[in-house]
Enzyme design. Structure first.
Site, PDB file in Angstrom:
ATOM      1  N   HIS A  43       0.806  -1.215   0.000  1.00  0.00           N
ATOM      2  CA  HIS A  43       0.000   0.000   0.000  1.00  0.00           C
ATOM      3  C   HIS A  43       0.841   1.268   0.000  1.00  0.00           C
ATOM      4  O   HIS A  43       1.901   1.342   0.611  1.00  0.00           O
ATOM      5  CB  HIS A  43      -0.939   0.009   1.217  1.00  0.00           C
ATOM      6  N   ASP A  44       0.362   2.251  -0.744  1.00  0.00           N
ATOM      7  CA  ASP A  44       0.923   3.605  -0.765  1.00  0.00           C
ATOM      8  C   ASP A  44       2.323   3.690  -1.351  1.00  0.00           C
ATOM      9  O   ASP A  44       3.013   4.697  -1.162  1.00  0.00           O
ATOM     10  CB  ASP A  44       0.917   4.214   0.645  1.00  0.00           C
TER      11      ASP A  44
ATOM     12  N   GLY B 227       4.992  -1.081   2.796  1.00  0.00           N
ATOM     13  CA  GLY B 227       4.186   0.097   2.555  1.00  0.00           C
ATOM     14  C   GLY B 227       5.002   1.374   2.497  1.00  0.00           C
ATOM     15  O   GLY B 227       6.075   1.482   3.097  1.00  0.00           O
TER      16      GLY B 227
END
Length: 262
Positions: free
Chosen positions: A125-126, A143
């Protein structure tokens, strides 16, 4: 909306509301949710899962068992409306995973164009992944990682949360990246250490000899001069007046939250 030129295998499941562009092919037993958009000419092979909100650009090739746009592996994620955005002409090999973002960061995971993601690559994520990047088999990003253009992360190499791997750098196989890798640097080991400049890579990408020499000089200032980073920065800034590429060192150092590899 499915374009009339798209080819969808009868066993594939494409939910109503998905946008499938011209000349897209979707192989058998693939599942695509309603909030997915796939651009012209992309090939989605068999047994692929694409969930959204996800936007995938043009002329990508997505191999079997890839999972694209799944919710992230983060306990703070509570089902918020986050996204994955993928560019054009990427090769996404078998069992690659790309997860959507979290609202605690940008809310989006971003992947650029012209990248090669080998078997079992994980993009959490991200993350922000640039263009013309190669990630070897089982390379993994935690992440909030940034991978800059033309970087190579070799097989079996994990990158710690919030790290940056700089442009044109090369991370060797089975390395563990827990701090930022400056641009142009070759790095290897557990934990990752610098081993000079990625000269051959720079030559292949059209860097001229004087600029490569300047990049080497910048490397020596950082790693061999005995100076602190604070002392080195004015020297790099002066060098960057002649070669903009040196400014990539200063930008990464200034923005680093974990420090650079030593």
């Amino acid at each position: 909306m499915i374009h009339e030129s798209a080819q969808i295998h009868p066993s594939a499941v494409v939910e109503e509301g998905a946008v499938i562009g011209a000349d897209v092919t979707v192989g058998p037993f693939t599942y695509i949710t309603s909030n997915v958009e796939i651009g012209r000419g992309t090939e989605v092979m068999s047994h692929v899962v694409i969930k959204g909100p996800t936007v995938i650009g043009e002329d990508n090739r997505i191999f079997p068992f890839a999972v694209i746009g799944e919710e992230c592996q983060d306990k703070k994620y509570q089902g918020e409306d986050t996204r994955l955005v993928v560019g054009d002409r990427n090769v996404i090999r078998e069992s690659v995973q790309m997860h959507r973002g979290t609202v605690q960061d940008k809310g989006v995971t971003t992947v650029g164009s012209d990248n090669l993601f080998c078997v079992n690559v994980h993009i959490a994520h991200d993350c922000v992944v640039g263009d013309n990047i190669i990630m070897g088999n089982n390379a993994t990003l935690a992440g909030h990682v940034t991978i800059e253009d033309y970087a190579i992360v070799s097989a079996l190499s994990p990158v710690h949360q919030f790290c940056t791997v700089g442009a044109h750098s090369f991370v060797g196989g089975a390395s563990v990246v827990v701090q930022d890798v400056p641009p142009f640097v070759m790095a290897q080991g557990n934990h990752c250490k610098p081993f000079g400049i990625n000269v051959e890579g720079l030559k292949r990408r059209g860097f001229e000899k004087p600029e490569i020499r300047a990049i080497r000089s910048a490397y020596k200032e950082i790693y061999r001069s005995g100076k602190t980073i604070t002392e080195v920065m004015p020297v790099l800034e002066e060098m960057a007046k002649e070669y903009e590429s040196i400014g990539q060192f200063t930008t990464l150092i200034e923005n680093s939250t974990r420090g650079i590899i030593r």
